[in-house]
Write an enzyme that holds these catalytic residues in place. Structure first.
Site, PDB file in Angstrom:
ATOM      1  CB  CYS A   1      -0.952   0.101   1.185  1.00  0.00           C
ATOM      2  SG  CYS A   1      -2.058  -1.297   1.314  1.00  0.00           S
TER       3      CYS A   1
ATOM      4  CG  ASN B   1       1.529   1.000   4.308  1.00  0.00           C
ATOM      5  OD1 ASN B   1       2.663   1.451   4.315  1.00  0.00           O
ATOM      6  ND2 ASN B   1       1.294  -0.272   4.148  1.00  0.00           N
ATOM      7  N   GLY B   2      -0.759  -0.765   6.461  1.00  0.00           N
ATOM      8  CA  GLY B   2      -0.440  -1.533   7.669  1.00  0.00           C
ATOM      9  C   GLY B   2      -1.573  -2.481   7.999  1.00  0.00           C
TER      10      GLY B   2
ATOM     11  CD  GLU C   1      17.482 -12.896  -6.945  1.00  0.00           C
ATOM     12  OE1 GLU C   1      16.952 -13.385  -5.935  1.00  0.00           O
ATOM     13  OE2 GLU C   1      17.060 -11.853  -7.490  1.00  0.00           O
TER      14      GLU C   1
ATOM     15  CE  LYS D   1      14.092 -11.099  -9.397  1.00  0.00           C
ATOM     16  NZ  LYS D   1      14.719 -10.971  -8.136  1.00  0.00           N
TER      17      LYS D   1
END
Ligand code: G6P
Length: 612
Positions: free
Chosen positions: A2, A99-100, A485, A489
């Site tokens: 958010c 936001n949270g 990684e 991706k």
């Protein structure tokens, strides 16, 4: 997770907020909304990206010089118009963006329902605005006081902005656990989750601290109080962020731009930190605490996602070069088990955003146990950067593509500098090797350029494997975390299921999956394990797997049996990940584009994960 943005001043708020939301869209993009105070409280909300909100509101009433907007990453309630923020109080006079997560929203909601409150959404945020409304109504409080009283009853994390139709001269903002920055302009103020929406208007900012509430008035008054009602003096900081860094420029996506930026971002990370000619390396933050760090019994690296993979490379680096035992922990696991951490440990928090909730919480745990906390962070002024004892920025500049690329290589570069520095000062690497590593490190940006020049070749390989439903990534030693990684991706942006494995572990499971439809990406640059990897490639070929090998320039043996080979320049083994990850980034980028995926905003993901 958010993004929030708000404005109060003399200009029209709508275009400022919309542009700000687009800058913050990396934080979440399943729905968006805006509230404007223009005599009334005008609210528009739309499922989907900010662009859809913009199209929806364009021909409607958008006047007003006070307003706020939100771009959502759903936690409570599916993404739809109703659950989108802003949320309104029961009487429609107050609105909030958040936001949270309000963790005790269920019990608060039950109490509010008993008092006659009715809710229209499934969100925790709507409960908070009703709680504020209740506090305001009950004691006839000004909005800022009602917000303060309500927040004393809340458990959880928040960055909020609240508007009150009956107080059209002010905006109230507060934070705990989620970021909030206030930009100070001339007769105007901006509030946002990070500095990117503010940079074109001001360079002066205040980072709100946890449990602080700001009341910002149109006449220029700014007051900050704590939740327990103590007045705070605002601390104004200057930010150094250029707008070009926030734009795509000539690239089709932020991800591609960020992949191609890596020669420069690695250079920026190394600037002023080493000279092979003069034979020195210095990492500012490390020097401040070098005695404690050199004497550490153990490093614990705490991180999430791609940063965790960079941490694994850190383990190889610190153990080999500086002979310091290292544990790499998922921050979410570290915080909830009862870890053995003591004063002689150093906790290194790796985080691009500096806001990841689990990483922050893991640091709090380590802090209580009196370990030294060292941050390796990209976003300047972020929460992790501010709670650590010392630390270093990676200077990668804003990373906007949700899949991390340049931050990963920045983190690995910084960890490499630290390991070389500590190794040399502890005497665990000889001077000749020390100088060789420094020299090689300085060559890395140029070598990355050579790999980027192979983009067309990598694109052609991507077209051969783009329709796969699974993929396997194999690597050994320093290249094992790179395999993880690479697989991450691919998963993140193309939605192909992919797994990274230590090459030798393939025999213990994944080999069962290999057939002619399975691309196996093998990172085979290691000098020390070359013969072993060669055998692994043969094992894959014997089962008709399609091998895409990343090899060192001049390789002959693996090249002879692999289906496709990408040659990369040679370097010292500890520095290999900085090169071998680049073709993997490009490979997943091209596959995702060929599959029609949005590489910058993959489904369900967010760049900054500020909830658990
Ligand atoms: C999210 C992002 C990843 C990132 C991870 C950790 O999942 O999509 O790209 O690696 O969070 O974030 P941090 O900001 O702490 O590095």
């Amino acid at each position: 997770m958010c993004g929030i943005v708000a404005y109060i001043g003399e200009r029209e708020a709508f275009p400022i907020i919309m542009k700000g939301l687009q800058r913050l869209e990396y934080r979440g993009y399943d729905s968006a909304g805006i509230a404007l105070l223009n005599g009334d409280m005008t609210v528009y909300k739309k499922k989907g990206k900010v662009k859809e909100l913009l199209d929806f509101a364009r021909d409607k009433k958008t006047s007003g010089s006070i307003g706020m907007g939100h771009t959502r990453w759903a936690t409570h309630g599916v993404p739809n118009d109703v659950n989108a923020h802003p949320h309104l109080s029961g009487d429609g006079r107050l609105s909030i963006i958040h936001n949270g997560i309000i963790e005790n929203y269920n019990s608060l909601k039950a109490a509010l329902v008993k008092l006659g409150h009715e809710f229209t959404s499934d969100t925790d945020t709507e409960v908070l605005i009703h709680l504020i409304e209740e506090a305001q109504r009950h004691d006839n409080l000004p909005i800022e006081e009602a917000v303060r009283v309500a927040l004393t009853k809340v458990v959880g994390a928040y960055a909020i902005v609240v508007l009150d139709q009956d107080a059209p001269d002010r905006v109230v903002a507060a934070r705990k656990g989620s970021p909030l920055v206030i930009g100070l302009g001339e007769n105007e103020f901006f509030m946002a989750s990070d500095a990117s929406p503010l940079v074109e208007y001001t360079k002066e900012v205040i980072y709100l601290n946890d449990e602080e509430i700001a009341v910002i008035k149109r006449n220029g008054d700014l007051q900050i109080k704590t939740i327990d009602n103590k007045i705070q003096s605002p601390f104004i900081e200057k930010i150094d962020l250029k707008i070009e860094r926030l734009e795509k420029g000539d690239f089709d996506s932020f991800m591609l731009k960020e992949i191609f930026e890596q020669p420069r971002t690695i250079q920026d990370c190394m600037r002023g930190r080493l000279s092979s000619k003069e034979g020195w390396v210095k990492v500012g933050g490390l020097e401040q605490v070098v005695d404690r760090v050199s004497a550490a019994q153990r490093f614990i690296i705490a991180a999430c996602g791609t940063s965790w993979h960079a941490g694994l490379i850190g383990e190889y680096l610190f153990e080999e070069l500086a002979r310091i035992p290292v544990e790499v922990e998922y921050a979410s696991e570290l915080r909830y088990r009862n870890p053995i951490i003591n004063e002689t440990d150093v906790i290194i928090a790796l985080s691009q955003s500096g806001e990841t909730a689990d990483t922050l919480a893991a640091l709090e745990t380590a802090k209580e146990k009196k370990a030294l906390i060292y941050g390796v962070v990209n976003v300047v002024g972020s929460s992790i950067a501010r709670v650590t004892d010392s630390g270093s920025y990676i200077h990668a500049g804003p990373e906007i593509g949700v899949a991390s690329t340049k931050a990963f290589t920045g983190q690995v570069t910084l960890l490499t500098l630290m390991a070389i520095h500590l190794g040399y000062s502890k005497g665990t690497i000889p001077r000749s090797y020390y100088l060789q590593l420094l020299e090689e490190l300085e060559q890395i940006p140029h070598k990355i350029e050579k790999i980027l020049a192979k983009d067309k070749q990598i694109e052609a390989i991507a077209s051969e494997i783009k329709d796969a439903t699974n993929a396997l990534y194999l690597g050994r030693g320093y290249n094992f975390p790179v395999a993880l990684e690479g697989a991450l991706k691919l998963k993140e942006i193309s939605y192909i299921h992919a797994e990274g494995y230590p090459a030798a572990e393939m025999k213990h499971g994944p080999i069962a999956l290999i057939d002619e439809n399975m691309p196996v990406i093998v990172i085979a640059t290691n000098k020390s394990a070359y013969e072993k990897i060669f055998s692994n490639v043969q094992e894959v070929k014997a089962r008709k797997g399609k091998v895409i090998a990343i090899v060192s320039e001049g390789d002959k043996e693996i090249k002879a049996i692999a289906d496709y080979c990408i040659e990369i320049p040679d370097t010292d083994e500890p520095l290999t990940p900085l090169l071998s990850v680049i073709p993997l980034q490009l490979l997943s980028y091209h596959i995702a584009i060929m599959r029609g995926c949005n590489v910058d905003q993959p489904r369900n993901l967010a760049k900054s994960v500020t909830v658990e």
